[in-house]
Design a protein around this motif. Structure first.
Motif, PDB file in Angstrom:
ATOM      1  N   HIS A 130       0.832  -1.205   0.000  1.00 52.25           N
ATOM      2  CA  HIS A 130       0.000   0.000   0.000  1.00 52.25           C
ATOM      3  C   HIS A 130       0.866   1.254   0.000  1.00 52.25           C
ATOM      4  N   CYS A 131       1.958   1.237   0.752  1.00 53.06           N
ATOM      5  CA  CYS A 131       2.833   2.400   0.826  1.00 53.06           C
ATOM      6  C   CYS A 131       3.764   2.510  -0.380  1.00 53.06           C
ATOM      7  N   ALA A 132       3.876   1.443  -1.170  1.00 52.63           N
ATOM      8  CA  ALA A 132       4.745   1.475  -2.349  1.00 52.63           C
ATOM      9  C   ALA A 132       4.054   2.093  -3.559  1.00 52.63           C
ATOM     10  N   GLY A 133       2.755   2.271  -3.484  1.00 48.99           N
ATOM     11  CA  GLY A 133       2.004   2.762  -4.636  1.00 48.99           C
ATOM     12  C   GLY A 133       2.265   4.228  -4.945  1.00 48.99           C
ATOM     13  N   ASP A 134       2.230   4.549  -6.227  1.00 49.39           N
ATOM     14  CA  ASP A 134       2.282   5.937  -6.699  1.00 49.39           C
ATOM     15  C   ASP A 134       0.868   6.280  -7.160  1.00 49.39           C
ATOM     16  N   TYR A 135       0.150   7.027  -6.333  1.00 50.31           N
ATOM     17  CA  TYR A 135      -1.281   7.232  -6.537  1.00 50.31           C
ATOM     18  C   TYR A 135      -1.576   8.573  -7.189  1.00 50.31           C
ATOM     19  N   ARG A 136      -2.724   8.617  -7.847  1.00 48.85           N
ATOM     20  CA  ARG A 136      -3.259   9.842  -8.427  1.00 48.85           C
ATOM     21  C   ARG A 136      -4.658  10.083  -7.861  1.00 48.85           C
ATOM     22  N   VAL A 137      -4.952  11.343  -7.561  1.00 47.59           N
ATOM     23  CA  VAL A 137      -6.311  11.693  -7.147  1.00 47.59           C
ATOM     24  C   VAL A 137      -7.159  11.779  -8.407  1.00 47.59           C
ATOM     25  N   ALA A 138      -7.962  10.745  -8.639  1.00 48.47           N
ATOM     26  CA  ALA A 138      -8.809  10.716  -9.831  1.00 48.47           C
ATOM     27  C   ALA A 138      -9.925  11.741  -9.728  1.00 48.47           C
ATOM     28  N   MET A 139     -10.453  11.903  -8.518  1.00 43.69           N
ATOM     29  CA  MET A 139     -11.545  12.834  -8.277  1.00 43.69           C
ATOM     30  C   MET A 139     -11.695  12.997  -6.768  1.00 43.69           C
ATOM     31  N   THR A 140     -12.419  14.000  -6.364  1.00 42.67           N
ATOM     32  CA  THR A 140     -12.791  14.147  -4.966  1.00 42.67           C
ATOM     33  C   THR A 140     -14.310  14.137  -4.881  1.00 42.67           C
ATOM     34  N   GLY A 141     -14.817  13.654  -3.761  1.00 40.85           N
ATOM     35  CA  GLY A 141     -16.266  13.582  -3.626  1.00 40.85           C
ATOM     36  C   GLY A 141     -16.663  12.816  -2.385  1.00 40.85           C
ATOM     37  N   PHE A 142     -17.938  12.456  -2.303  1.00 38.91           N
ATOM     38  CA  PHE A 142     -18.532  11.737  -1.165  1.00 38.91           C
ATOM     39  C   PHE A 142     -18.606  12.639   0.063  1.00 38.91           C
ATOM     40  N   ALA A 143     -17.470  13.208   0.449  1.00 41.74           N
ATOM     41  CA  ALA A 143     -17.398  14.204   1.513  1.00 41.74           C
ATOM     42  C   ALA A 143     -16.360  15.230   1.080  1.00 41.74           C
TER      43      ALA A 143
END
Length: 237
Positions: A130-143
């Protein structure tokens, strides 16, 4: 642009849809469209809001009736976006990832063992992946400020909980399906909790209020309880 459809979204917005699936390539095209629309400086565009495979173009209130009646806004957007199906390089791609500290104490990660069992891994291996991932914020929402992050290792994908929790603490880091995300505030939720961050993701007094905007790169960094408590003491959460 091939595959693009435009339809009314309520009384003061248009929905531009590229697809109906979660896919990094589709989401990259969405963010490319956002950049092109914002760069055009159209006076009747109030805000552009990206999602996974679509984006909403909110129209200025004083222009809504004229734009909807004539179809001018939809045609202008089609003309602006015509002839380019390849996403341009994202300006965020060259920026360093925003590091989000996460503590994986059992009290903060009540579903970590379940995720590990589902993946056939140890809890420590889940944390490492989980900590090795290079993530992108695809969208924000829900809250406000909730980031939907693409880039989860497929081995960690797990269906959402069959029974959602009525109470999820603020800062909870979670996995739901092929996505990971962070609950910015206390509330209900059906994703699997694998840690908690002391960082405040949304603060209306901050400019900008959202720590992880759509398009941003994100990396998780594991911390121990002492670092978590110290960060909380500094007012991070």
């Amino acid at each position: 642009m091939s595959g693009l459809t435009i339809e009314p979204l309520g009384e003061d917005a248009l929905l531009l849809r590229l697809d109906r699936r979660i896919d990094p390539a589709v989401n990259a095209r969405v963010h490319a469209l956002v950049r092109r629309i914002e760069a055009a400086g159209l006076p009747w565009v109030r805000e552009v809001v990206p999602a996974y495979a679509s984006l909403a173009v909110c129209l200025a209130q004083d222009a809504c009736d004229r734009l909807h009646d004539t179809g001018y806004a939809a045609e202008a957007l089609r003309a602006l976006l015509a002839g380019d199906d390849e996403p341009h390089a994202s300006p965020e791609a060259s920026l360093p990832a925003i590091e989000v500290p996460v503590c994986h104490l059992p009290a903060f990660a009540p579903d970590l063992e379940a995720v590990a069992a589902h993946a056939g891994l140890s809890a420590a291996e889940v944390v490492a992946l989980h900590c090795a991932g290079d993530y992108r914020v695809a969208m924000t929402g829900f809250a406000p400020g909730f980031p939907y992050l693409l880039g989860l290792d497929p081995r960690l994908a797990i269906p959402r909980r069959s029974t959602p929790r009525t109470h999820v603490p603020a800062g909870s880091v979670a996995i739901g399906g092929a996505q990971t995300g962070i609950y910015p505030r206390e509330g209900p939720g059906g994703w699997h909790l694998v840690g908690r961050t002391p960082v405040a993701l949304f603060d209306p007094r901050r400019d900008p209020p959202c720590l992880l905007p759509a398009g941003a790169r994100v990396r998780f960094v594991a911390i121990d309880e002492a670092a978590f408590r110290a960060a909380c003491g500094r007012g991070a959460a």
